[in-house]
Design a protein around this motif. Structure first.
Motif, short mmCIF file in Angstrom:
data_model
loop_
_atom_site.label_atom_id
_atom_site.label_comp_id
_atom_site.label_asym_id
_atom_site.label_seq_id
_atom_site.Cartn_x
_atom_site.Cartn_y
_atom_site.Cartn_z
N LEU A 99 -13.88 8.96 6.43
CA LEU A 99 -12.53 9.26 5.95
C LEU A 99 -11.93 7.98 5.39
O LEU A 99 -12.00 6.92 6.03
CB LEU A 99 -11.66 9.78 7.09
CG LEU A 99 -10.18 10.01 6.77
CD1 LEU A 99 -10.01 11.16 5.79
CD2 LEU A 99 -9.39 10.28 8.06
N ALA A 100 -11.36 8.06 4.19
CA ALA A 100 -10.72 6.92 3.55
C ALA A 100 -9.33 7.33 3.09
O ALA A 100 -9.18 8.33 2.39
CB ALA A 100 -11.55 6.43 2.36
N VAL A 101 -8.32 6.55 3.49
CA VAL A 101 -6.92 6.85 3.14
C VAL A 101 -6.22 5.55 2.76
O VAL A 101 -6.34 4.55 3.47
CB VAL A 101 -6.16 7.52 4.31
CG1 VAL A 101 -4.75 7.92 3.87
CG2 VAL A 101 -6.92 8.73 4.83
N ASP A 102 -5.49 5.58 1.64
CA ASP A 102 -4.70 4.42 1.20
C ASP A 102 -3.29 4.49 1.76
O ASP A 102 -2.71 5.58 1.88
CB ASP A 102 -4.62 4.37 -0.32
CG ASP A 102 -5.94 4.00 -0.98
OD1 ASP A 102 -6.89 3.67 -0.25
OD2 ASP A 102 -6.01 4.05 -2.22
N PHE A 103 -2.72 3.30 2.04
CA PHE A 103 -1.35 3.20 2.54
C PHE A 103 -0.64 2.06 1.82
O PHE A 103 -1.22 0.97 1.65
CB PHE A 103 -1.33 2.88 4.04
CG PHE A 103 -1.96 3.92 4.91
CD1 PHE A 103 -1.22 4.97 5.43
CD2 PHE A 103 -3.31 3.83 5.24
CE1 PHE A 103 -1.81 5.92 6.24
CE2 PHE A 103 -3.91 4.77 6.05
CZ PHE A 103 -3.15 5.82 6.55
N PRO A 104 0.61 2.25 1.42
CA PRO A 104 1.38 1.13 0.88
C PRO A 104 1.49 0.02 1.93
O PRO A 104 1.50 0.27 3.14
CB PRO A 104 2.76 1.75 0.60
CG PRO A 104 2.51 3.22 0.48
CD PRO A 104 1.37 3.52 1.41
N ASN A 105 1.56 -1.21 1.47
CA ASN A 105 1.59 -2.37 2.35
C ASN A 105 2.97 -2.51 3.00
O ASN A 105 3.83 -3.23 2.50
CB ASN A 105 1.23 -3.64 1.57
CG ASN A 105 1.23 -4.88 2.45
OD1 ASN A 105 1.10 -4.80 3.67
ND2 ASN A 105 1.37 -6.03 1.82
N ARG A 106 3.14 -1.80 4.10
CA ARG A 106 4.37 -1.85 4.88
C ARG A 106 4.03 -2.14 6.33
O ARG A 106 2.92 -1.85 6.78
CB ARG A 106 5.12 -0.52 4.79
CG ARG A 106 5.46 -0.08 3.37
CD ARG A 106 6.01 1.33 3.36
NE ARG A 106 6.18 1.83 2.00
CZ ARG A 106 6.40 3.11 1.70
NH1 ARG A 106 6.46 4.02 2.68
NH2 ARG A 106 6.55 3.49 0.44
N GLY A 115 3.17 -1.03 -6.05
CA GLY A 115 4.18 -2.08 -6.13
C GLY A 115 3.62 -3.47 -5.90
O GLY A 115 2.42 -3.66 -5.69
N LYS A 116 4.51 -4.45 -5.91
CA LYS A 116 4.11 -5.85 -5.81
C LYS A 116 3.46 -6.17 -4.47
O LYS A 116 2.63 -7.08 -4.38
CB LYS A 116 5.32 -6.76 -6.03
CG LYS A 116 5.87 -6.74 -7.45
CD LYS A 116 7.04 -7.70 -7.58
CE LYS A 116 7.58 -7.70 -9.01
NZ LYS A 116 8.73 -8.63 -9.16
N ARG A 117 3.83 -5.45 -3.43
CA ARG A 117 3.29 -5.76 -2.11
C ARG A 117 1.87 -5.25 -1.91
O ARG A 117 1.20 -5.62 -0.96
CB ARG A 117 4.21 -5.19 -1.03
CG ARG A 117 5.55 -5.91 -0.93
CD ARG A 117 6.43 -5.31 0.14
NE ARG A 117 6.90 -3.98 -0.22
CZ ARG A 117 7.77 -3.27 0.51
NH1 ARG A 117 8.22 -3.77 1.66
NH2 ARG A 117 8.17 -2.08 0.11
N GLY A 118 1.41 -4.37 -2.81
CA GLY A 118 0.04 -3.90 -2.74
C GLY A 118 -0.17 -2.82 -1.71
O GLY A 118 0.78 -2.15 -1.27
N PHE A 119 -1.42 -2.65 -1.30
CA PHE A 119 -1.74 -1.58 -0.37
C PHE A 119 -2.94 -1.96 0.49
O PHE A 119 -3.68 -2.92 0.21
CB PHE A 119 -2.03 -0.27 -1.12
CG PHE A 119 -3.32 -0.25 -1.90
CD1 PHE A 119 -4.47 0.34 -1.39
CD2 PHE A 119 -3.39 -0.82 -3.16
CE1 PHE A 119 -5.65 0.35 -2.11
CE2 PHE A 119 -4.57 -0.81 -3.90
CZ PHE A 119 -5.70 -0.21 -3.37
N HIS A 120 -3.14 -1.23 1.56
CA HIS A 120 -4.30 -1.34 2.43
C HIS A 120 -5.00 0.02 2.46
O HIS A 120 -4.37 1.05 2.26
CB HIS A 120 -3.90 -1.71 3.86
CG HIS A 120 -3.19 -3.01 3.99
ND1 HIS A 120 -3.86 -4.23 3.98
CD2 HIS A 120 -1.87 -3.31 4.14
CE1 HIS A 120 -2.98 -5.21 4.12
NE2 HIS A 120 -1.78 -4.68 4.22
#
Length: 437
Positions: free
Chosen positions: A359-366, A301-306
């Motif tokens: 370990l690498a994990v993506d998260f939505p930018n919330r 989405g527009k907010r991206g991710f970390h």
């Protein structure tokens, strides 16, 4: 060469910048730009956070300086401009029996970016980091152009390898390619039932390339389940070609809701038969699987991710398991989660790798994900681990200093190469890396 003001972002799209960008097409144009003073050099901006951002300042886009200049088949040494992409090198030299010694998870990464982050790949346990295979490079500093090699200028080389572009602008580099059996990959895939099995299989793997996908939503007895992939180069086989796709719009916020991610991960886990399987893939499909989905970062989405990526020592595997448990029970993880075993290889003062597990994990930018990542970063530090600058977008400088004990050596070399701090970027300022305080 004109400077043009533009808005731009890192690949995670959560952090953005506005500033002037120049895109030279030849070395002479680059030299003309630098007559006005140094500016940070950037490539395809595939670092997830702010490593390639300079809000309010200037950056030099090196992506048009992408020529392959010379190759010596007797030694496997390839000379390229800094904007050359790793995937294009693999595509050009794989059929000839050569590959870049180390390749990150995207073929769109430039050689200059790979040097600036001293990237690692699926073969780190054998081959070490990217800059351990750099024979030399041409660096433009405040005092002019200088040739940098591991043997001739070891201090400057170690400050440049993984040094976030703070010693100067990399114009070109000489890479030591590795022999390959051919231009396809023979890949063995196995289901892994839980954390203990995942660690055991990573430790026991003798394959040249090894990587584990983790279901970061699995909890309880199946915490850490996933798929282990082991790969070798091959030839004479015709792999199935996968058509590239594109994400045309920013996905709505509910696209990565917990139930949807859990359902996807369950299906992805079961795509591999319980007995395992061996498949043949094009080189790019194995090394750069997400490159097949153009603009895949729009799925967040527009907010991206970390992304949270850490490495911890071998003896800290239980601490990493606890971090994964926290992630899995949070309900915030995306389908993109990777576990790898790393070796000792690192070339620079600020190189990320250490012998252990990453370990690498993506998260939505919330907001709740940002708070979770901050807690995970603290636990990585407590475990004696470190964070990866190519992925980081939230850390604070106090923790980083304990993670990188050679930071003072890097600071000393950088202060000599760029005394006016003209090369500082948003990440360097956020982490206060160039300050000795």
């Amino acid at each position: 060469m004109l400077w043009k003001t533009a808005d731009y972002a890192g690949w995670g799209r959560a952090l953005r910048a506005t500033g002037e960008i120049a895109r030279p097409e030849r070395r002479r144009a680059l030299d003309d730009i630098l007559k006005d003073g140094l500016a940070p050099a950037v490539g395809m901006r595939r670092s997830y956070g702010d490593a390639a951002l300079n809000d309010g300042g200037r950056v030099i886009d090196m992506t048009r300086l992408d020529r392959m200049l010379a190759f010596d088949p007797a030694t496997g040494v390839l000379e390229v401009e800094a904007g050359a992409r790793v995937g294009e090198i693999a595509a050009a030299f794989g059929p000839k029996g050569w590959l870049p010694a180390v390749m990150p998870g995207t073929g769109l990464a430039t050689v200059g970016g790979c040097i600036g982050q001293d990237v690692h790949g699926k073969n780190h346990h054998h081959a070490g980091s990217f800059c351990q295979h750099v024979a030399g490079l041409t660096l433009i500093t405040a005092e002019g152009s200088v040739e940098v090699t591991p043997e001739g200028t070891p201090g400057l080389f170690r400050a440049t390898a993984g040094g976030l572009g703070q010693t100067g602008v990399i114009a070109k580099a000489r890479l030591k390619l590795l022999p390959a059996k051919g231009d396809v990959m023979v890949v063995t895939e196995r289901r892994v039932e839980d954390w203990d099995e995942h660690i055991a299989r990573l430790d026991a793997s003798e394959a040249t390339y090894t990587v584990g996908w983790i279901d970061a939503t699995a909890t309880g007895a199946v915490l850490g389940r996933g798929i282990l992939e082991e790969g070798e180069t091959g030839s004479g086989l015709m792999p199935k070609r996968v058509r590239n796709r594109r994400v045309p719009i920013d996905a709505p916020h509910f696209a990565l809701a917990g139930p949807i991610v859990r359902a996807f991960n369950n299906a992805y886990y079961r795509r591999v038969p319980a007995s395992g399987r061996t498949v043949v893939r094009p080189i790019g499909d194995f090394f750069f699987p997400l490159d097949k989905i153009h603009d895949w970062n729009r799925l967040y989405g527009k907010r991206g991710f970390h992304q949270f990526q850490c490495v911890v020592p071998l003896e800290a595997a239980p601490a990493l398991r606890d971090m994964l448990d926290t992630i899995a029970t949070s309900g915030l993880a995306s389908p993109l989660a990777v576990l790898k075993r790393m070796g000792q290889g690192r070339a620079g003062f600020l190189s990320f790798p250490m012998e252990g597990y990453t370990l690498a994990v993506d998260f939505p930018n919330r907001a709740e994900a940002r708070e979770l990542i901050r807690r995970l970063e603290d636990r990585a530090a407590d475990a004696g681990g470190r964070l990866y600058f190519a992925k980081d977008s939230l850390a604070q400088g106090t923790a980083i200093r304990s993670m990188y004990p050679e930071l003072p050596d890097w600071q000393e070399a950088v202060a000599k190469a760029d005394p006016g701090t003209a090369l500082a970027t948003d990440l360097v300022r956020r982490l206060n890396l160039r300050s000795t305080r």
